[in-house]
Design a protein around this motif. Sequence first.
Motif, PDB file in Angstrom:
ATOM      1  N   GLU A 184       7.755   5.399   6.027  1.00 31.87           N
ATOM      2  CA  GLU A 184       8.230   5.017   5.127  1.00 31.87           C
ATOM      3  C   GLU A 184       9.467   5.968   4.500  1.00 31.87           C
ATOM      4  O   GLU A 184      10.353   5.883   3.908  1.00 31.87           O
ATOM      5  CB  GLU A 184       7.662   4.456   3.560  1.00 31.87           C
ATOM      6  CG  GLU A 184       7.067   2.395   4.824  1.00 31.87           C
ATOM      7  CD  GLU A 184       5.791   1.355   3.881  1.00 31.87           C
ATOM      8  OE1 GLU A 184       6.191   2.287   2.425  1.00 31.87           O
ATOM      9  OE2 GLU A 184       5.295   1.574   3.945  1.00 31.87           O
ATOM     10  N   ALA A 185       8.692   6.989   4.086  1.00 31.00           N
ATOM     11  CA  ALA A 185       9.267   8.007   3.404  1.00 31.00           C
ATOM     12  C   ALA A 185      10.481   8.581   4.485  1.00 31.00           C
ATOM     13  O   ALA A 185      11.889   8.491   3.950  1.00 31.00           O
ATOM     14  CB  ALA A 185       8.255   8.859   3.011  1.00 31.00           C
ATOM     15  N   LEU A 197       3.798   9.927   6.673  1.00 28.94           N
ATOM     16  CA  LEU A 197       5.194   8.733   5.586  1.00 28.94           C
ATOM     17  C   LEU A 197       6.384   8.510   6.263  1.00 28.94           C
ATOM     18  O   LEU A 197       6.943   8.712   6.294  1.00 28.94           O
ATOM     19  CB  LEU A 197       5.519  10.018   5.022  1.00 28.94           C
ATOM     20  CG  LEU A 197       4.268  10.565   3.651  1.00 28.94           C
ATOM     21  CD1 LEU A 197       4.704  11.951   2.754  1.00 28.94           C
ATOM     22  CD2 LEU A 197       3.656   9.775   3.396  1.00 28.94           C
ATOM     23  N   GLU A 211       5.626  14.854  -4.250  1.00 30.36           N
ATOM     24  CA  GLU A 211       4.487  14.767  -3.464  1.00 30.36           C
ATOM     25  C   GLU A 211       4.040  15.609  -2.474  1.00 30.36           C
ATOM     26  O   GLU A 211       2.192  15.654  -2.430  1.00 30.36           O
ATOM     27  CB  GLU A 211       4.054  13.004  -3.376  1.00 30.36           C
ATOM     28  CG  GLU A 211       2.952  12.167  -2.514  1.00 30.36           C
ATOM     29  CD  GLU A 211       2.220  10.895  -2.181  1.00 30.36           C
ATOM     30  OE1 GLU A 211       1.866  10.322  -1.328  1.00 30.36           O
ATOM     31  OE2 GLU A 211       3.769  10.422  -2.691  1.00 30.36           O
ATOM     32  N   ILE A 234       8.777  11.765  -3.606  1.00 30.56           N
ATOM     33  CA  ILE A 234       8.375  12.034  -2.366  1.00 30.56           C
ATOM     34  C   ILE A 234       7.980  13.388  -2.318  1.00 30.56           C
ATOM     35  O   ILE A 234       7.573  14.119  -1.517  1.00 30.56           O
ATOM     36  CB  ILE A 234       9.666  11.441  -1.302  1.00 30.56           C
ATOM     37  CG1 ILE A 234       9.351   9.880  -1.013  1.00 30.56           C
ATOM     38  CG2 ILE A 234       9.031  11.528   0.169  1.00 30.56           C
ATOM     39  CD1 ILE A 234       9.947   8.982  -0.667  1.00 30.56           C
ATOM     40  N   TYR A 256       0.623  17.902  -1.815  1.00 25.48           N
ATOM     41  CA  TYR A 256      -0.646  17.417  -0.830  1.00 25.48           C
ATOM     42  C   TYR A 256      -0.942  18.676  -0.665  1.00 25.48           C
ATOM     43  O   TYR A 256      -1.899  19.673   0.427  1.00 25.48           O
ATOM     44  CB  TYR A 256       0.482  16.554  -0.016  1.00 25.48           C
ATOM     45  CG  TYR A 256      -0.389  16.318   0.942  1.00 25.48           C
ATOM     46  CD1 TYR A 256      -2.137  15.948   1.025  1.00 25.48           C
ATOM     47  CD2 TYR A 256      -0.189  16.787   2.342  1.00 25.48           C
ATOM     48  CE1 TYR A 256      -2.932  16.015   2.304  1.00 25.48           C
ATOM     49  CE2 TYR A 256      -1.006  16.310   3.526  1.00 25.48           C
ATOM     50  CZ  TYR A 256      -2.654  15.959   3.504  1.00 25.48           C
ATOM     51  OH  TYR A 256      -2.425  16.108   4.637  1.00 25.48           O
ATOM     52  N   GLU A 300      13.745   8.223  -5.921  1.00 24.49           N
ATOM     53  CA  GLU A 300      13.104   7.736  -5.263  1.00 24.49           C
ATOM     54  C   GLU A 300      12.507   9.487  -4.208  1.00 24.49           C
ATOM     55  O   GLU A 300      11.368   9.658  -3.850  1.00 24.49           O
ATOM     56  CB  GLU A 300      13.177   6.956  -4.039  1.00 24.49           C
ATOM     57  CG  GLU A 300      12.962   5.736  -4.626  1.00 24.49           C
ATOM     58  CD  GLU A 300      13.534   4.637  -3.700  1.00 24.49           C
ATOM     59  OE1 GLU A 300      12.969   4.489  -3.371  1.00 24.49           O
ATOM     60  OE2 GLU A 300      15.088   4.452  -3.674  1.00 24.49           O
ATOM     61  N   MET A 336       1.028  -1.354   0.061  1.00 23.21           N
ATOM     62  CA  MET A 336      -0.034  -0.236  -0.136  1.00 23.21           C
ATOM     63  C   MET A 336       0.638   1.758  -0.269  1.00 23.21           C
ATOM     64  O   MET A 336       1.799   1.453   0.693  1.00 23.21           O
ATOM     65  CB  MET A 336      -0.941  -0.103   1.544  1.00 23.21           C
ATOM     66  CG  MET A 336      -2.033   0.753   1.755  1.00 23.21           C
ATOM     67  SD  MET A 336      -3.394   0.953   2.727  1.00 23.21           S
ATOM     68  CE  MET A 336      -3.100   2.490   3.453  1.00 23.21           C
ATOM     69  N   LYS A 337       0.419   2.213  -0.590  1.00 22.58           N
ATOM     70  CA  LYS A 337       1.633   3.673  -1.011  1.00 22.58           C
ATOM     71  C   LYS A 337       0.821   3.888  -0.144  1.00 22.58           C
ATOM     72  O   LYS A 337      -0.176   4.426   0.428  1.00 22.58           O
ATOM     73  CB  LYS A 337       1.383   4.046  -2.328  1.00 22.58           C
ATOM     74  CG  LYS A 337       2.053   5.476  -2.543  1.00 22.58           C
ATOM     75  CD  LYS A 337       1.794   6.132  -4.130  1.00 22.58           C
ATOM     76  CE  LYS A 337       2.774   7.025  -4.293  1.00 22.58           C
ATOM     77  NZ  LYS A 337       1.779   7.740  -4.459  1.00 22.58           N
ATOM     78  N   GLU A 338       2.144   4.890   0.859  1.00 20.72           N
ATOM     79  CA  GLU A 338       1.699   5.956   1.825  1.00 20.72           C
ATOM     80  C   GLU A 338       1.537   7.327   1.149  1.00 20.72           C
ATOM     81  O   GLU A 338       1.717   7.365  -0.044  1.00 20.72           O
ATOM     82  CB  GLU A 338       2.689   6.227   2.819  1.00 20.72           C
ATOM     83  CG  GLU A 338       3.490   5.723   3.398  1.00 20.72           C
ATOM     84  CD  GLU A 338       4.876   5.877   4.125  1.00 20.72           C
ATOM     85  OE1 GLU A 338       4.204   5.649   5.130  1.00 20.72           O
ATOM     86  OE2 GLU A 338       5.894   6.411   3.675  1.00 20.72           O
ATOM     87  N   THR A 339       0.279   8.367   1.268  1.00 21.65           N
ATOM     88  CA  THR A 339       0.240   9.461   1.430  1.00 21.65           C
ATOM     89  C   THR A 339       0.057  10.075   2.552  1.00 21.65           C
ATOM     90  O   THR A 339      -0.506   9.373   4.006  1.00 21.65           O
ATOM     91  CB  THR A 339      -1.834   9.604   0.691  1.00 21.65           C
ATOM     92  OG1 THR A 339      -2.402   8.285   2.008  1.00 21.65           O
ATOM     93  CG2 THR A 339      -1.707   8.629  -0.478  1.00 21.65           C
TER      94      THR A 339
END
Length: 106
Positions: free
Chosen positions: A69-70, A67, A98, A95, A102, A91, A1-4
């Motif tokens: 994981e980021a 975030l 993104e 991030i 946001y 990468e 699942m991608k983090e938002t």
Amino acid sequence: MKETPNLEYVDNLADGDVGFRLKFIGILKEEFPMEKKEYESSIDDSLFREASEHVHKIKHKLNVLGLHEAYTLAVQHENELLNGNYSFKQEFLLILQEVERYLKTI
């Protein structure tokens, strides 16, 4: 699942204080674009130690925005930059883009 990105941490910290919440969000929206630009400039100029310092500042905002994981990737990127390696650059830039998108929506 991608983090938002999200404001869960900020909302918990504000504990219903709308003024605090808005001020905190305002700081994020003001500081992040400058820090992103400084990071990109350092990377473009191959100033890896300086770039790692910018990543250090930015990584905490990633954590605040949920975030995790980021944040972990940022820690790795920060350490690699100190060794003159920028293998996580692409990468990390994704991030940052993104987060920038946001922050424009809140």
